[in-house]
Design a protein around this motif. Sequence first.
Motif, PDB file in Angstrom:
ATOM      1  N   ILE A 198      -7.632  -5.753   8.571  1.00  0.00           N
ATOM      2  CA  ILE A 198      -6.653  -4.746   8.175  1.00  0.00           C
ATOM      3  C   ILE A 198      -5.481  -5.417   7.474  1.00  0.00           C
ATOM      4  O   ILE A 198      -5.059  -6.509   7.858  1.00  0.00           O
ATOM      5  CB  ILE A 198      -6.149  -3.928   9.400  1.00  0.00           C
ATOM      6  CG1 ILE A 198      -5.249  -2.770   8.949  1.00  0.00           C
ATOM      7  CG2 ILE A 198      -5.453  -4.813  10.415  1.00  0.00           C
ATOM      8  CD1 ILE A 198      -4.926  -1.774  10.056  1.00  0.00           C
ATOM      9  N   ASP A 199      -5.007  -4.772   6.417  1.00  0.00           N
ATOM     10  CA  ASP A 199      -3.801  -5.194   5.706  1.00  0.00           C
ATOM     11  C   ASP A 199      -2.911  -3.969   5.546  1.00  0.00           C
ATOM     12  O   ASP A 199      -3.392  -2.899   5.142  1.00  0.00           O
ATOM     13  CB  ASP A 199      -4.150  -5.773   4.335  1.00  0.00           C
ATOM     14  CG  ASP A 199      -4.921  -7.080   4.453  1.00  0.00           C
ATOM     15  OD1 ASP A 199      -4.298  -8.106   4.757  1.00  0.00           O
ATOM     16  OD2 ASP A 199      -6.147  -7.061   4.251  1.00  0.00           O
ATOM     17  N   ILE A 200      -1.632  -4.129   5.860  1.00  0.00           N
ATOM     18  CA  ILE A 200      -0.676  -3.027   5.812  1.00  0.00           C
ATOM     19  C   ILE A 200       0.465  -3.400   4.873  1.00  0.00           C
ATOM     20  O   ILE A 200       1.030  -4.490   4.966  1.00  0.00           O
ATOM     21  CB  ILE A 200      -0.124  -2.707   7.211  1.00  0.00           C
ATOM     22  CG1 ILE A 200      -1.268  -2.273   8.136  1.00  0.00           C
ATOM     23  CG2 ILE A 200       0.959  -1.632   7.141  1.00  0.00           C
ATOM     24  CD1 ILE A 200      -0.856  -2.159   9.596  1.00  0.00           C
ATOM     25  N   ALA A 201       0.791  -2.502   3.963  1.00  0.00           N
ATOM     26  CA  ALA A 201       1.924  -2.690   3.062  1.00  0.00           C
ATOM     27  C   ALA A 201       3.079  -1.830   3.573  1.00  0.00           C
ATOM     28  O   ALA A 201       3.057  -0.597   3.417  1.00  0.00           O
ATOM     29  CB  ALA A 201       1.550  -2.308   1.635  1.00  0.00           C
ATOM     30  N   GLU A 202       4.045  -2.456   4.200  1.00  0.00           N
ATOM     31  CA  GLU A 202       5.182  -1.712   4.736  1.00  0.00           C
ATOM     32  C   GLU A 202       5.946  -1.035   3.598  1.00  0.00           C
ATOM     33  O   GLU A 202       6.181  -1.622   2.551  1.00  0.00           O
ATOM     34  CB  GLU A 202       6.104  -2.642   5.518  1.00  0.00           C
ATOM     35  CG  GLU A 202       5.452  -3.289   6.724  1.00  0.00           C
ATOM     36  CD  GLU A 202       4.967  -2.294   7.757  1.00  0.00           C
ATOM     37  OE1 GLU A 202       5.474  -1.145   7.759  1.00  0.00           O
ATOM     38  OE2 GLU A 202       4.099  -2.660   8.568  1.00  0.00           O
ATOM     39  N   GLY A 203       6.301   0.228   3.809  1.00  0.00           N
ATOM     40  CA  GLY A 203       7.053   0.984   2.815  1.00  0.00           C
ATOM     41  C   GLY A 203       6.197   1.712   1.806  1.00  0.00           C
ATOM     42  O   GLY A 203       6.686   2.592   1.090  1.00  0.00           O
ATOM     43  N   ALA A 204       4.908   1.358   1.708  1.00  0.00           N
ATOM     44  CA  ALA A 204       4.013   2.034   0.760  1.00  0.00           C
ATOM     45  C   ALA A 204       3.523   3.345   1.348  1.00  0.00           C
ATOM     46  O   ALA A 204       3.364   3.487   2.564  1.00  0.00           O
ATOM     47  CB  ALA A 204       2.834   1.143   0.414  1.00  0.00           C
ATOM     48  N   LEU A 212      -1.610  -4.279  -1.879  1.00  0.00           N
ATOM     49  CA  LEU A 212      -2.875  -4.061  -1.181  1.00  0.00           C
ATOM     50  C   LEU A 212      -4.062  -4.344  -2.087  1.00  0.00           C
ATOM     51  O   LEU A 212      -5.124  -4.769  -1.608  1.00  0.00           O
ATOM     52  CB  LEU A 212      -2.942  -2.636  -0.637  1.00  0.00           C
ATOM     53  CG  LEU A 212      -2.017  -2.350   0.551  1.00  0.00           C
ATOM     54  CD1 LEU A 212      -2.237  -0.924   1.055  1.00  0.00           C
ATOM     55  CD2 LEU A 212      -2.245  -3.350   1.688  1.00  0.00           C
ATOM     56  N   LEU A 213      -3.901  -4.115  -3.383  1.00  0.00           N
ATOM     57  CA  LEU A 213      -4.977  -4.451  -4.303  1.00  0.00           C
ATOM     58  C   LEU A 213      -5.197  -5.967  -4.317  1.00  0.00           C
ATOM     59  O   LEU A 213      -6.348  -6.434  -4.317  1.00  0.00           O
ATOM     60  CB  LEU A 213      -4.643  -3.945  -5.701  1.00  0.00           C
ATOM     61  CG  LEU A 213      -5.725  -4.120  -6.765  1.00  0.00           C
ATOM     62  CD1 LEU A 213      -7.059  -3.548  -6.298  1.00  0.00           C
ATOM     63  CD2 LEU A 213      -5.304  -3.490  -8.069  1.00  0.00           C
ATOM     64  N   ARG A 214      -4.125  -6.724  -4.277  1.00  0.00           N
ATOM     65  CA  ARG A 214      -4.265  -8.186  -4.194  1.00  0.00           C
ATOM     66  C   ARG A 214      -4.949  -8.598  -2.897  1.00  0.00           C
ATOM     67  O   ARG A 214      -5.805  -9.506  -2.889  1.00  0.00           O
ATOM     68  CB  ARG A 214      -2.892  -8.854  -4.316  1.00  0.00           C
ATOM     69  CG  ARG A 214      -2.277  -8.762  -5.711  1.00  0.00           C
ATOM     70  CD  ARG A 214      -1.086  -9.693  -5.834  1.00  0.00           C
ATOM     71  NE  ARG A 214       0.004  -9.310  -4.937  1.00  0.00           N
ATOM     72  CZ  ARG A 214       0.983  -8.482  -5.264  1.00  0.00           C
ATOM     73  NH1 ARG A 214       1.006  -7.903  -6.458  1.00  0.00           N
ATOM     74  NH2 ARG A 214       1.948  -8.204  -4.410  1.00  0.00           N
ATOM     75  N   CYS A 215      -4.593  -7.939  -1.815  1.00  0.00           N
ATOM     76  CA  CYS A 215      -5.252  -8.226  -0.539  1.00  0.00           C
ATOM     77  C   CYS A 215      -6.742  -7.930  -0.623  1.00  0.00           C
ATOM     78  O   CYS A 215      -7.572  -8.690  -0.094  1.00  0.00           O
ATOM     79  CB  CYS A 215      -4.617  -7.395   0.573  1.00  0.00           C
ATOM     80  SG  CYS A 215      -2.957  -7.914   1.069  1.00  0.00           S
ATOM     81  N   ALA A 216      -7.088  -6.824  -1.269  1.00  0.00           N
ATOM     82  CA  ALA A 216      -8.494  -6.445  -1.379  1.00  0.00           C
ATOM     83  C   ALA A 216      -9.287  -7.494  -2.151  1.00  0.00           C
ATOM     84  O   ALA A 216     -10.403  -7.871  -1.759  1.00  0.00           O
ATOM     85  CB  ALA A 216      -8.617  -5.083  -2.052  1.00  0.00           C
ATOM     86  N   LEU A 217      -8.724  -7.980  -3.242  1.00  0.00           N
ATOM     87  CA  LEU A 217      -9.421  -8.995  -4.027  1.00  0.00           C
ATOM     88  C   LEU A 217      -9.588 -10.275  -3.221  1.00  0.00           C
ATOM     89  O   LEU A 217     -10.636 -10.940  -3.299  1.00  0.00           O
ATOM     90  CB  LEU A 217      -8.648  -9.279  -5.317  1.00  0.00           C
ATOM     91  CG  LEU A 217      -8.589  -8.113  -6.320  1.00  0.00           C
ATOM     92  CD1 LEU A 217      -7.728  -8.490  -7.513  1.00  0.00           C
ATOM     93  CD2 LEU A 217      -9.985  -7.706  -6.770  1.00  0.00           C
ATOM     94  N   GLN A 218      -8.575 -10.619  -2.420  1.00  0.00           N
ATOM     95  CA  GLN A 218      -8.702 -11.820  -1.610  1.00  0.00           C
ATOM     96  C   GLN A 218      -9.749 -11.622  -0.513  1.00  0.00           C
ATOM     97  O   GLN A 218     -10.514 -12.547  -0.209  1.00  0.00           O
ATOM     98  CB  GLN A 218      -7.361 -12.199  -0.992  1.00  0.00           C
ATOM     99  CG  GLN A 218      -7.432 -13.494  -0.188  1.00  0.00           C
ATOM    100  CD  GLN A 218      -6.085 -14.146   0.020  1.00  0.00           C
ATOM    101  OE1 GLN A 218      -5.080 -13.707  -0.521  1.00  0.00           O
ATOM    102  NE2 GLN A 218      -6.061 -15.198   0.810  1.00  0.00           N
TER     103      GLN A 218
END
Length: 248
Positions: A198-204, A212-218
């Motif tokens: 799981i990755d969470i972008a606070e404030g989004a 989050l797109l960068r997280c997805a690619l990683q």
Amino acid sequence: MTTPLMPHTLQWLPADGSAPQQLMVLLHGWGASAADMAPLAQVLRQQFPQCAVLAPEGFEPVDGTGAVQMAGRQWFSLASAQGGMITEAERPARVAAVLPRLAEWLRTAQAATGVGPQATALVGFSQGSICALELVQRHDGAAGRVLAFAGRYAALPDAAPRETTLHFFHGGADGVIPVTHAKAAIERLAALQGDATIDIAEGAGHEIPPALLRCALQRLTSHIPQRTWREALGAAPARAGQPGELDD
């Protein structure tokens, strides 16, 4: 592949004309269309040039909820049989009803592209994420990965997929599908020894922000599925990833 796999399917194939090595299926949200996934498709193509990217249209036109009427598509209706918005009790059956058709569409796409399930990723947003998560819950291994943006389970699972890796991406300020649903999912999957992150972008909010797109690619390029570790080392499944962790 010269014709759509289903009406109004957007498709992007390797520019050099070679056979695709991977398949990514983009499932849009409620009230949207396949065209709304085109910017995401372009990012994925840049990162994975040998990938086929397909974006189907939701199987139904939006039927509206109350006074709301839209021209987009939906995978399942959000209108409650009792009037107003769908209830928590109604959601699982609505999702279950669309899964056979979605599973058949996916099998057709895999046959047409020549890409098998383990090289397939389902990338969903909102309602598309719900469908992707529930599809691999019913058909474990139908895709090697699910990337669920701003999504949730229709109902928390009693067992975790063993042949599919699940990646959750959520805005901390999402007012449509609160991040608590993603947190509950990762906690349940951890207890079930599922392969999930799981990755969470606070404030989004209810969106796919650049972070989050960068997280997805990683995740796509660096996360080694637990099934691969089990096959190589004979190890027991590891616990699901904790919020914010990135795999090396």
